[in-house]
Motif scaffolding. Structure first.
Motif, PDB file in Angstrom:
ATOM      1  N   ASP A 160      30.139  40.854  42.892  1.00  0.00           N
ATOM      2  CA  ASP A 160      30.987  41.870  42.261  1.00  0.00           C
ATOM      3  C   ASP A 160      30.167  42.912  41.516  1.00  0.00           C
ATOM      4  N   GLU A 353      38.690  39.944  39.446  1.00  0.00           N
ATOM      5  CA  GLU A 353      40.024  40.533  39.532  1.00  0.00           C
ATOM      6  C   GLU A 353      39.998  42.054  39.405  1.00  0.00           C
ATOM      7  N   GLU A 354      38.879  42.619  38.936  1.00  0.00           N
ATOM      8  CA  GLU A 354      38.760  44.074  38.837  1.00  0.00           C
ATOM      9  C   GLU A 354      38.267  44.716  40.136  1.00  0.00           C
ATOM     10  N   ARG A 355      37.842  43.881  41.065  1.00  0.00           N
ATOM     11  CA  ARG A 355      37.423  44.393  42.372  1.00  0.00           C
ATOM     12  C   ARG A 355      38.631  44.450  43.297  1.00  0.00           C
ATOM     13  N   ASN A 356      38.756  45.525  44.046  1.00  0.00           N
ATOM     14  CA  ASN A 356      39.919  45.725  44.902  1.00  0.00           C
ATOM     15  C   ASN A 356      39.645  45.176  46.300  1.00  0.00           C
ATOM     16  N   TYR A 357      40.168  43.966  46.566  1.00  0.00           N
ATOM     17  CA  TYR A 357      40.052  43.364  47.886  1.00  0.00           C
ATOM     18  C   TYR A 357      41.415  43.430  48.569  1.00  0.00           C
ATOM     19  N   GLU A 358      41.498  44.282  49.580  1.00  0.00           N
ATOM     20  CA  GLU A 358      42.772  44.581  50.219  1.00  0.00           C
ATOM     21  C   GLU A 358      43.388  43.363  50.886  1.00  0.00           C
ATOM     22  N   GLN A 361      46.234  40.418  49.396  1.00  0.00           N
ATOM     23  CA  GLN A 361      47.700  40.492  49.406  1.00  0.00           C
ATOM     24  C   GLN A 361      48.291  39.793  50.626  1.00  0.00           C
ATOM     25  N   TYR A 389      37.725  33.811  47.465  1.00  0.00           N
ATOM     26  CA  TYR A 389      38.447  35.027  47.105  1.00  0.00           C
ATOM     27  C   TYR A 389      39.861  34.736  46.621  1.00  0.00           C
TER      28      TYR A 389
END
Length: 588
Positions: A160, A353-358, A361, A389
């Motif tokens: 990260d 949690e601040e990293r945007n892993y698409e 969802q 993840y």
């Protein structure tokens, strides 16, 4: 819940037991019994992460801290910039080790291979887990030599944040650019640490300018050095306007004092720091609109009134957006500046949690992990490093490998500590785990809880109208981005001492290829010889040495050759005239 806990102290010969009084839950006691460290003798460890002090609330806080308190970081740099020494100081000040290791002495934690200790370089990445002021830090020390660039690539894929270490006398070097590009590719926020400020020729301004020009980024000066080269004494915290001075009589660098800068005692240093802080505030305001509104509103007339906490929060946002990089300085070898670096890691680098892993969802909390490294252990078989993840990973859990389209079972779950590991009952999202029992998993494989979970996630992804995934099958849609393996550069033949040893050599090469995907082995169709293909002369030399030490085979290497490549760069059209003189025969 746990009162009167005793620290898990790890000595050379044993680990003392954890005495627990007033236990209210038998399950926690049973779980703690399963925390059996498997530590060989000889290393002077202090304690296991999460078991320091009186902050222990439950077993869950020991094994699975809150995700906001997790930092997955890597140390990257050019060779001999001081990565391993910086890592060694970080482990010492965090309480993980009791003594300071040294690369020259060959007693560092992360350089545990015999080849690493003999040569004084890092060959393979090593993961270590420790705590710092309530934060769980999963740190990976990466190699700096270009022959082992794949180690950096596959580690940065799952991290990260990263700390880029620079030699203050050299600034940006050749391999620095390479690892910086790799971090850019994976969009990883970074912190710069200008190491070796005590070295002859060290220049803070030169190093900062080289970062600005050669890496095409904006450095945020959070610290200023107090002296350079032989006069280096400490650093100035620009954000809080304090000076940090290390006790020259202290052997380990733990003894330092933080003093506010005063007009009476440090007029020149205070003026320089005030100017640097004002410049820093203006830089951050240009990059962050929320902070700009705050500065222009309440503190437009006097920047000195701006609280340090507000500035630190804005720097965190700017670092996360990767529009600039914080710059700190120090000397890891002289034990100066490492504790502020640890504070900066927890303060400015992002949590998982601040990293945007698409793709998260699509899984709705089900297990999703990426295998990024494989090691072979003679007793336990393949050890697979996993970045989790989403979901929870436990021992005896059956998991599905999307890449291999197979189901395997995790027999044991371990927490990595370089070459030593701690068995744990579970691990949640955001952590890095070490698994035992996955025999068919390779580097870059995507692991999920079950095939049904993969199908359900694929349907969710398809339902959300992902244009870039349309036309792919369900399995391809769910594959996490793996690791790009570079083509080999050097090659040579390798022969066993006798024909009878050929199967043993084939087995050794197969295991080494699983560990190192950049190593290629092929059979020459004309001569029938085994050809070893690697990233460089040092790479092939290390492989040859490992075959001898780890598998007991005295192999013979042929002459080293370079895999030259030629290609047509562009097309060119030209017109020429060929004049030929015709000689007429003489006719009498």
């Amino acid at each position: 819940m746990l009162s009167n806990s005793r620290i898990f102290a790890v000595n050379h010969k044993k680990i003392s037991s954890l005495n627990i009084n007033n236990m209210c839950c038998c399950k926690i006691r049973a779980s703690l019994k399963r925390l059996k460290p498997h530590l060989p003798l000889g290393r002077n460890y202090s304690s296991l992460p999460g078991l320091i002090g009186n902050d222990i609330k439950s077993l869950r806080s020991i094994i699975n801290p809150p995700i906001a308190k997790i930092r997955n970081i890597g140390i990257m740099a050019h060779i001999d910039a001081g990565k391993t020494t910086t890592t060694e100081r970080i482990l010492y000040y965090s309480g993980y080790t009791r003594s300071l290791g040294d690369v020259d002495d060959g007693d560092t934690v992360t350089d545990f291979m015999a080849q690493e200790r003999e040569r004084g370089i890092t060959i393979q990445s090593a993961a270590v887990t420790f705590d710092w002021k309530g934060y769980r830090v999963n740190l990976i020390d990466t190699p700096g030599h270009v022959d082992f660039t794949l180690e950096v690539e596959r580690c940065l894929r799952v991290l990260d944040g990263a700390v880029a270490v620079f030699d203050a006398s050299a600034g940006v070097e050749a391999q620095t650019r390479t690892v910086w590009r790799q971090a850019d590719k994976h969009k990883i926020p970074r912190i710069c640490f200008l190491n070796k400020m005590d070295k002859t020729g060290a220049s803070f301004n030169y190093a900062v300018e080289s970062i600005r020009e050669k890496l095409n980024t904006k450095p945020l000066l959070l610290q200023l050095p107090i002296g350079e080269a032989k006069t280096f004494q400490g650093v100035v915290d620009v954000v809080s306007k304090e000076k940090l001075l290390w006790n020259p009589n202290s052997d380990d660098g733990k003894d330092f004092e933080r003093k506010p800068l005063l007009e009476m005692s440090d007029p020149k240093l205070l003026k320089e720091t005030t100017e640097a802080r004002n410049a820093l505030i203006e830089q951050v305001a240009d990059l962050d609109d929320e902070f700009a509104d705050l500065v222009l509103g309440e503190f437009s007339e006097n920047f000195d009134l701006l609280p340090a906490e507000k500035l630190q929060t804005a720097i965190h946002r700017v670092t996360l957006a990767q529009t600039a990089v914080p710059v700190l300085c120090g000397s890891a070898l002289k034990n100066k500046g490492v504790q502020p670096l640890l504070d900066a890691i927890t303060m400015y680098l992002p949590s998982p949690e601040e990293r945007n892993y698409e793709f998260l969802q699509w899984y709705k909390g089900d297990l999703c992990a990426l295998a990024f490294k494989v090691l072979h252990d003679k007793q336990r078989g393949p050890l697979v490093f996993m970045r989790i993840y989403s979901g929870t990973m436990k021992p005896q859990l059956a998991v599905h490998n999307i890449n291999g389209n197979c189901t395997e079972r995790i027999s044991r779950l371990l927490l990595p500590f370089a070459d030593q590991h701690i068995e744990i009952p579970s691990l949640t999202a955001g952590n890095i785990a070490l698994t035992v029992g996955l025999k068919h998993t390779a580097t870059g494989d995507t692991i999920v809880s079950s095939k049904a979970s993969a199908v359900a996630a694929a349907r969710r992804a398809e339902g959300q109208g992902e244009e870039k995934h349309r036309g792919n099958n369900e399995a391809e849609r769910l594959l996490l981005a793996g690791v790009e393996i570079p083509e080999p550069v050097f090659f040579c033949t390798i022969e066993p001492p006798s024909v009878a040893k050929q199967p043993d050599l084939d087995h050794a090469l197969k295991c080494l290829q699983c560990e190192d995907p950049s190593l290629k082995v092929r059979l020459d169709p004309d001569s029938g010889q085994t050809v070893l293909c690697g990233m460089g002369e040092l790479h092939i030399e290390i492989i040859h040495d490992r075959i001898k030490r780890e598998y007991g085979l005295e192999t013979y290497l042929g002459p080293l050759q370079v895999a030259y490549r030629e290609t047509i760069l562009n097309s060119v059209r030209a017109t020429g005239t060929n004049l030929k003189r015709l000689h007429q025969p003489n006719v009498d």
